[in-house]
Scaffold this active site. Structure first.
Site, PDB file in Angstrom:
ATOM      1  N   GLU A 147       0.819  -1.216   0.000  1.00  0.00           N
ATOM      2  CA  GLU A 147       0.000   0.000   0.000  1.00  0.00           C
ATOM      3  C   GLU A 147       0.850   1.263   0.000  1.00  0.00           C
ATOM      4  OE1 GLU A 147      -3.064  -0.197  -0.610  1.00  0.00           O
ATOM      5  OE2 GLU A 147      -3.157  -2.378  -0.389  1.00  0.00           O
ATOM      6  N   HIS A 150       1.342   2.091  -3.588  1.00  0.00           N
ATOM      7  CA  HIS A 150       0.162   2.743  -4.173  1.00  0.00           C
ATOM      8  C   HIS A 150       0.084   4.213  -3.756  1.00  0.00           C
ATOM      9  CE1 HIS A 150      -1.569  -0.683  -6.084  1.00  0.00           C
ATOM     10  NE2 HIS A 150      -1.838  -1.349  -4.983  1.00  0.00           N
TER      11      HIS A 150
END
Length: 500
Positions: A147, A150
Site C-alpha cells: 500500500e 500505491h
C-alpha cells in the site's frame, strides 16, 4: 482437517466482538457515544472484519513522493512494466498450479505433494502454531509495503490520498489506502497503470530484498556467528528418537552422520536422504568379538523377510549379519546379537570385508552390518565432544525430531535463536510478499489486477477498439476468466489442505 479448538476460538472471539458491537449500537444510552468513539478512532466493525483508518501517515507519503522525482519516474515506470509482465505471468503460474493440483488429486503417489508453486495457507492446519507470529508479521509487512507503493505513486500523479488503514479479516491481517476516485478518473490510463502496478512492484522488490538479506546473512553475522563448522541443535522434540540421556540436546553441534560429514543444515538433510536410499552401512569389528547367533537363540525371519537374532525387548543389543570368515567349509551369512554401542564405537565404516584390511593385506576385522527391517537404518550421529548418538529407525523421523541452524555463536552470551528468527522471518517475507505480488497481479474482480487490466486496455486498445463499451466488455470477460481461475485454485487448494 481443521483443528476444532482453533476453529472454536476464532469463531467464539468474532461472535463475542460482533455481539458486543451489536448490543452497544442498539443501546439507547451508549449508542451515540459508542459510534462517536469508533468514528474518532477510524474503526469499523462488521462480521469477521475489523479495520482501522487514519490520516497520520499522509505527510510521510507526501514526503516520500517528493524525493528525487526523476529517479521515482524511472522507478514507477519500471513498476509499470513489471506489473504488465506479472499479470501475464500470474495467469500462467495459476494455470500450472491448477494442473498440478488436479494431478495430485487423481494420483496416489505421496511424492507429488508439496510440488505446487502456490499453496493455500491455513493457520493450525498446514501452518504450525509455533510459526504464527512469523506468518502474521510478514503478511502485515508485505501488505503495508504494497500500500505504501500505491500511496506514493498516487501522490506523484496528483491523486489525493484520503487515508491509510489496517484490517483483520477472520485471522488474516492486511493494509489498504483510500484514494480520491475523482482525481483518479481524471488522469491518463498510463498514469493510472503506474499507480495500480506500484503495489505488486513493491512486493516484488521486498521479496528480492529479503532474499538478498537471507543470502548475505552469514556475512552479516560473521563477527558474532560462525558457519561451516557443523549444524547447531536448537530444538529436540520431547519423546522423539533424538531425545534421551544419550540423545541430542540444545547446543550440540552435529558434525557427521556415519561417514557423511555435516557442515550445515543442508548437509544434514542431504546426508539423511543419502542414508535413506543407500544400503545399510557396515562396521569393521575384530573377528574374535563375534558371537554366533546360536549362543543367543537361532536367527529367525521377520514378517518382511529380513532376519533378526535378538530378543524383541532388547534395548542395548542389535542383530548384526556378516559373512562367515575364510577357512570355514563355506562362506555363508551368519548372524550375531551383540551390544551395539560397544561394537560400533570407534570403528570405521565398511561395505565389504575388503574395506577392513589394513595396508599390509592383513585382515584386521570383519565387516558386520545391522540386520534391520526394510527402510529402517542404524545411524551414528557425531556430536563432539560427546559419544555418538545411536539412532535406529526411519531416517526422516530423525530429521523431524531435531531443529538445527547453520549459525554457531562465537560468544557464550549470544542467543542461539537469533539467526533462526532472522532466517525464518526472511523466508516468510519472501514467500508471502511474492505470493501477494502474484495474486494481486491476476486479472480478477476486487484485486489490483482488475484495475491494472482496465487501465491497460484503455491505454492500448483505444486505436483498435474505438467503442468504449466494447473495450469494457472485453475487459469483463477477461476478468471473469481470471476470477474463475483464481477461485478454482483457492477452492481446490482449500480442499487439498483440509480434506487430507
Amino acid at each position: 482437517m481443521i483443528p476444532v479448538p482453533l476453529l472454536v476460538c476464532v469463531m467464539g472471539g468474532w461472535c463475542a466482538v460482533y455481539l458486543a458491537d451489536t448490543l452497544l449500537k442498539l443501546s439507547s444510552t451508549h449508542r451515540i457515544r459508542y459510534e462517536s468513539w469508533l468514528a474518532s478512532r477510524g474503526l469499523m466493525l462488521s462480521p469477521f472484519h475489523v479495520r482501522w483508518q487514519t490520516t497520520m501517515f499522509n505527510r510521510l507519503f507526501a514526503y516520500c513522493a517528493r524525493i528525487n522525482p526523476r529517479a521515482q519516474y524511472l522507478w514507477f515506470n519500471s513498476g509499470l512494466v513489471f506489473g504488465v509482465v506479472a499479470m501475464l505471468g500470474s495467469v500462467v503460474l495459476l494455470t500450472k498450479t491448477l494442473q498440478q493440483t488436479l494431478a495430485q488429486m487423481t494420483s496416489e503417489d505421496p511424492r507429488m505433494g508439496g510440488q505446487q508453486a502456490l499453496q493455500v495457507v491455513i493457520p493450525g492446519v498446514n501452518l504450525p502454531t509455533s510459526q504464527l507470529a512469523y506468518f502474521f508479521i510478514a503478511l502485515l509487512l508485505s501488505g503495508v509495503i504494497h500500500e505504501l507503493g500505491h500511496a506514493v505513486a498516487a501522490l506523484r500523479e496528483q491523486v489525493r490520498v484520503n487515508g491509510f488503514g489496517i484490517f483483520v479479516f477472520v485471522v488474516y491481517p492486511g493494509a489498504f489506502v483510500d484514494l480520491f476516485t475523482t482525481h483518479l478518473s481524471l488522469i491518463s490510463p498510463t498514469q493510472q497503470l503506474r499507480i495500480f502496478c506500484a503495489g505488486v512492484w513493491h512486493n516484488f522488490v521486498l521479496c528480492v530484498a529479503a532474499l538478498a538479506f537471507l543470502f548475505l546473512l552469514p556475512f552479516l553475522l560473521f563477527p558474532v556467528y560462525s558457519t561451516g563448522g557443523g549444524a547447531l541443535v536448537t530444538e529436540v522434540v520431547q519423546g522423539s528418537a533424538a531425545d534421551g540421556p544419550r540423545g541430542l540436546v540444545v547446543g550440540d553441534i552435529v558434525t557427521g552422520l556415519e561417514d557423511c560429514p555435516v557442515r550445515g543444515v543442508e548437509d544434514w538433510s542431504s546426508c539423511l536422504t543419502h542414508l535413506s536410499h543407500t544400503p545399510q552401512t557396515g562396521y569393521c569389528v575384530p573377528g574374535a568379538s563375534l558371537q554366533p547367533s546360536w549362543a543367543h537363540g537361532r536367527a529367525f525371519k521377520r514378517l518382511d523377510g529380513t532376519m533378526d537374532c535378538c530378543s524383541n525387548n532388547s534395548l542395548t543389543d542389535l542383530c548384526f549379519s556378516y559373512m562367515r570368515p575364510p577357512g570355514k567349509s563355506s562362506r555363508e551369512r551368519e548372524y550375531a546379537c551383540m551390544p551395539v554401542r560397544k561394537m560400533v564405537s570407534g570403528t570405521r565404516v565398511c561395505r565389504t570385508d575388503g574395506d577392513c584390511v589394513d595396508g599390509h593385506a592383513h585382515v584386521d576385522g570383519i565387516c558386520v552390518t545391522p540386520s534391520l527391517e526394510n527402510r529402517t537404518r542404524f545411524i551414528r550421529v557425531t556430536h563432539p565432544p560427546n559419544t555418538h548418538m545411536l539412532f535406529v529407525g526411519y531416517p526422516p523421523h530423525l530429521q523431524y525430531a531435531v531443529s538445527l541452524t547453520n549459525f554457531i555463536p562465537r560468544f557464550a552470551f549470544l542467543h542461539l535463536d537469533l539467526p533462526v528468527f532472522l532466517e525464518t522471518f526472511c523466508k516468510y517475507v519472501v514467500s508471502l510478499s511474492g505470493a501477494l505480488a502474484v495474486v494481486n497481479s491476476v486479472p480478477c474482480f476486487a484485486l489490483d489486477g482488475q484495475w491494472m487490466l482496465n487501465a491497460l486496455l484503455e491505454a492500448t486498445l483505444v486505436a483498435v477498439v474505438t467503442d468504449r463499451q466494447k473495450r469494457e466488455l472485453i475487459g469483463f470477460f477477461l476478468l471473469l476468466a481470471g476470477s474463475a481461475l483464481l477461485a478454482a485454485n483457492v477452492a481446490l487448494g482449500l480442499w487439498m489442505v483440509t480434506a487430507r
